[in-house]
Scaffold this active site. Sequence first.
Site, PDB file in Angstrom:
ATOM      1  N   HIS A 121      -5.482   7.669  -2.124  1.00 40.39           N
ATOM      2  CA  HIS A 121      -6.372   5.800  -1.733  1.00 40.39           C
ATOM      3  C   HIS A 121      -7.911   6.089  -2.409  1.00 40.39           C
ATOM      4  O   HIS A 121      -8.384   7.358  -3.330  1.00 40.39           O
ATOM      5  CB  HIS A 121      -6.862   7.166  -0.518  1.00 40.39           C
TER       6      HIS A 121
ATOM      7  N   HIS B  50       1.813   4.493  -2.866  1.00 38.41           N
ATOM      8  CA  HIS B  50       1.187   5.801  -2.664  1.00 38.41           C
ATOM      9  C   HIS B  50       2.949   6.457  -3.906  1.00 38.41           C
ATOM     10  O   HIS B  50       2.602   7.140  -4.105  1.00 38.41           O
ATOM     11  CB  HIS B  50       1.720   6.494  -1.220  1.00 38.41           C
TER      12      HIS B  50
ATOM     13  N   HIS C 209       0.938  -1.020   0.093  1.00 40.46           N
ATOM     14  CA  HIS C 209      -0.345  -0.124  -0.574  1.00 40.46           C
ATOM     15  C   HIS C 209       0.804   1.187  -0.058  1.00 40.46           C
ATOM     16  O   HIS C 209       0.738   2.357  -1.108  1.00 40.46           O
ATOM     17  CB  HIS C 209      -1.005   0.116   1.368  1.00 40.46           C
ATOM     18  N   GLU C 210       2.093   1.205   0.877  1.00 45.42           N
ATOM     19  CA  GLU C 210       3.015   2.687   1.251  1.00 45.42           C
ATOM     20  C   GLU C 210       3.251   3.142  -0.167  1.00 45.42           C
ATOM     21  O   GLU C 210       3.456   3.944  -0.634  1.00 45.42           O
ATOM     22  CB  GLU C 210       3.529   2.506   1.926  1.00 45.42           C
TER      23      GLU C 210
HETATM   24 ZN   LIG Z   1      -2.539   5.664   2.534  1.00 49.79          ZN
END
Ligand SMILES: [Zn+2]
Length: 245
Positions: free
Chosen positions: A154, A148, A144-145
């Site tokens: 998101h 980014h 997830h990170e």
């Molecule tokens: Zn996030």
Amino acid sequence: MASNIALVLLSIFALSINAGPIESPQDSNIFLNDMRFVDSEDRSAIESERARWTNGIVPYYISTSFTSQERAVLEKGLQMISSSTCITFRPATTSDQQSYTYVSIVRGSKNSGCYSYVGRVKRGKQELNIEPDSYCMQPGPVAHEMLHAIGLHHEMSRPDRDDYIVILEENMQSGVISNWKKEPNSLTYGTKYDYMSIMHYGSRAGSKNGKPVMVNKERKEVRMGQLEKLSDSDIVKIKSMYKCN
Ligand SMILES: [Zn+2]
């Protein structure tokens, strides 16, 4: 044979201790405040080509403060991305450190959580923080990170999100609403809104009372967010963003 099995079991056990408790995206503080921006000018540039990694290659450096078990978890998180997209990761070289951007995965201090910049932001070191002994130290949150850093926002910040979710501010902790800010310029690449994106918060993220802070348009609580894998629409977005579909 038996001793081999015992060894495997022992190492799985050691890994699970080291990785900390497994938490689901429903836990209220997962991913709150996990995005960093250099300044407002850079924020608007996230959708631009210069915030992309050339040829989808992301140089990375893992801090030597991580244990070897933690390192294995981080590598697994990166593999979740590279195995389903055209993104590749390679260890940063000395010349990257002088002339290109690389993601430096930092072993965060207590209560630092996990966070990353969005997109490729600046020359030199771009930090991605992972707090050990927290939910962050699992492959899903690491992916997830890193997503980014690759350029994804998101899912619930999409410009069209109000057609799919209702935000119940009355159930929200004070001071966390900024996590639900819409990103008017974020690109959706023709994908349908995806409650099960790895980039979607759980429906109770930031809840102050255990009740959902997000429900669907019918005002029903549905499952939102997961940490197991990139969803099909996450994959489509990355492939479109990096022109490899
Ligand atoms: Zn996030």
